[in-house]
Motif scaffolding. Structure first.
Motif, short mmCIF file in Angstrom:
data_model
loop_
_atom_site.label_atom_id
_atom_site.label_comp_id
_atom_site.label_asym_id
_atom_site.label_seq_id
_atom_site.Cartn_x
_atom_site.Cartn_y
_atom_site.Cartn_z
N ARG A 155 -30.13 16.93 -68.54
CA ARG A 155 -29.82 16.24 -69.90
C ARG A 155 -31.13 15.60 -70.37
O ARG A 155 -32.02 15.46 -69.82
N ILE A 157 -31.29 12.33 -71.41
CA ILE A 157 -31.43 11.03 -70.89
C ILE A 157 -30.81 10.96 -69.56
O ILE A 157 -29.97 11.38 -69.39
N PRO A 158 -31.01 10.02 -68.70
CA PRO A 158 -30.71 9.50 -67.38
C PRO A 158 -29.25 9.21 -67.54
O PRO A 158 -28.99 8.65 -68.56
N ILE A 159 -28.58 9.71 -66.37
CA ILE A 159 -27.29 9.20 -66.20
C ILE A 159 -27.14 7.65 -66.08
O ILE A 159 -27.86 7.23 -65.45
N GLN A 160 -26.33 6.92 -66.68
CA GLN A 160 -25.92 5.54 -66.48
C GLN A 160 -26.27 5.07 -64.92
O GLN A 160 -25.40 5.55 -64.41
N GLY A 161 -26.96 4.26 -65.00
CA GLY A 161 -27.11 3.47 -63.45
C GLY A 161 -28.22 4.30 -62.92
O GLY A 161 -28.64 3.57 -61.60
N TYR A 162 -28.79 5.48 -63.42
CA TYR A 162 -30.01 5.73 -62.49
C TYR A 162 -31.16 5.70 -63.35
O TYR A 162 -32.33 6.08 -62.93
N GLU A 163 -31.25 4.87 -64.16
CA GLU A 163 -32.52 4.52 -65.14
C GLU A 163 -33.59 4.13 -64.19
O GLU A 163 -34.88 4.48 -64.34
N LYS A 164 -33.49 2.89 -63.63
CA LYS A 164 -34.46 2.48 -62.64
C LYS A 164 -35.06 3.46 -61.77
O LYS A 164 -36.26 3.51 -61.27
N THR A 166 -34.97 6.66 -61.93
CA THR A 166 -35.78 7.63 -62.85
C THR A 166 -37.03 7.12 -62.94
O THR A 166 -38.05 8.03 -62.95
N GLU A 192 -26.35 8.46 -55.61
CA GLU A 192 -27.29 7.35 -55.93
C GLU A 192 -27.98 6.73 -54.55
O GLU A 192 -29.23 6.65 -54.39
#
Length: 428
Positions: A155, A157-164, A166, A192
């Motif tokens: 996708r 944008i990153p899945i919520q919670g994986y931003e850091k 990523t 995660e």
């Protein structure tokens, strides 16, 4: 086997007008190929074009032409045209996309071990006409998971919670798209905790798939240019172009042409700002990995030894090496670079007489004690092959009277207190 056949045929849903890619995953010798072959034989009559591609892993890994030959097989089988020619993997990929999209086809790719093989042979769903079926057998489930995406997460944008996490992965990739794609395929579908573990591992262990692909540029070099590349990766990265040339020429290389070739192949960069020789972090790691790999369990046989702030793991390896072996048997060592006083020169110099091929030494003396040990020991130990000696923070006013380096071409002394080289000499 009969039950498995029914399960696969049911999953394929040949009566539906959509595109389906079905994976058969399992250990070697578990019957994946036999299952795929039986299913292929049972349903192939329903398709306008069909191809059963065996031994994808073996063929594609055997040579650089492997994938191209597999693409040619798919095209010839599906189009029933034995005269088709494929000039390159890039050309083959676009030929499949262009020439097969209007046909309802059945393709089996047997024993796939890398997502790149899927991308070059069956690409995106829009390559094929609805109603087509693709069957893939593999020992690696991650290959099946990762092929459903072209980029991380599948996708924008990153899945919520994986931003850091990523951001850490992107930072590790350092702008190298190849690394990012390999990481994306590896991390796709993992949880995660597995991401966290993978990020920690990347800090300790090179990313094998990326390094193997980067290494193709190194493999194509002539032997003397390979030596120059390894010298830059292990020892000379960050020095100015002219200093690098001086070092390499002192060691007998045609440095200007060599650096030009490496730059043309994108293995090094020359900064427009300060004319320093640079190298992408992953290309540097690839070069250092080549040196380590030659004798993975015998570091005392490595052709180049280096210690600096950014190579703490290798520093521990060398410390163990010199403590256990006293640098015995390092006949293959050509270059040594030790900075910041991390290793006592007493240990290094004691082993110099074994380093018959040593051509380059760069050492940060660090403190007066180490300089004293260097002064008292170095004279009779200098290898005859030494061409370039670089000393930093040398605290004595002169080198020992008995200092002999008959074939030394360059002596570099930075931030030193030297007033004369030795008796009868002058400061330069």
């Amino acid at each position: 086997m009969e039950t498995r056949i029914k399960d696969v045929v049911s999953s394929l849903g040949t009566g539906f007008d959509d595109l389906r890619m079905i994976g058969i995953n399992g250990m070697g010798g578990g019957g994946k190929t036999t299952l795929a072959r039986v299913v292929f034989d049972q349903i192939s009559f329903q398709f306008k074009g069909k191809s059963f591609v065996e031994n994808v892993r073996e063929v594609s890994n055997a040579s650089l032409l492997g994938l191209k030959s597999l693409q040619k097989q798919v095209l010839r089988d599906v189009l029933n045209d034995k005269g088709i020619r494929v000039s390159s993997v890039y050309d083959g990929k676009h030929m499949i996309k262009r020439m097969v999209h209007d046909k309802r086809v059945l393709v089996v790719l047997d024993d796939v071990d890398n997502v790149d093989q899927l991308e070059e042979l069956v690409g995106d769903p829009n390559w094929f006409k609805p109603g087509s079926r693709i069957i893939i057998t593999t020992r690696d489930e991650q290959v099946l998971v990762s092929h459903s995406v072209q980029y991380a997460f599948g996708r924008d944008i990153p899945i919520q919670g994986y931003e850091k996490l990523t951001r850490e992965v992107v930072r590790y990739a350092s702008g190298l798209l190849l690394t990012l794609r390999v990481l994306s395929s590896f991390l796709c579908g993992r949880n995660e905790l597995e991401w966290i573990d993978a990020v920690k591992r990347l800090q300790m262990i090179p990313l094998t798939e990326t390094l193997k692909k980067l290494e193709l540029s190194y493999i194509g070099l002539e032997e003397d240019y390979k030596e120059i590349f390894l010298d830059v990766a292990c020892i000379l990265k960050g020095r100015t172009k002219e200093v690098t040339i001086k070092v390499l020429e002192s060691c007998g290389f045609h440095a200007r042409n060599g650096l030009r070739v490496l730059e043309q192949k994108s293995l090094i960069t020359i900064s427009n700002y300060n004319l320093c020789v640079g190298m992408h972090d992953h290309i540097e790691e690839m070069g250092r990995n080549i040196v380590r790999r030659m004798y993975s369990d015998k570091p005392y046989k490595h052709s180049r030894l280096w210690i600096s702030d950014e190579s703490k793991i290798y520093w521990l390896t060398i410390c163990f090496m010199v403590t256990s072996f006293g640098l015995q048997g390092t006949k293959a060592t050509r270059c040594i670079k030790f900075y910041n006083g991390k290793l006592n020169p007493h240990i290094i110099i004691k082993g110099l007489r074994k380093m018959k091929e040593l051509r380059f030494i760069s050492m940060d003396m660090g403190d007066h004690l180490q300089c004293w040990e260097f002064n008292t020991m170095i004279s009779p130990e200098i290898p005859k092959a030494l061409r370039y000696l670089d000393l930093k923070h040398y605290s004595f006013s002169s080198l020992p009277k008995t200092f002999q380096a008959d074939n030394l071409i360059t002596l570099e002394m930075v931030d030193c207190k030297i007033l004369q080289l030795w008796e009868g000499g002058e400061r330069k």
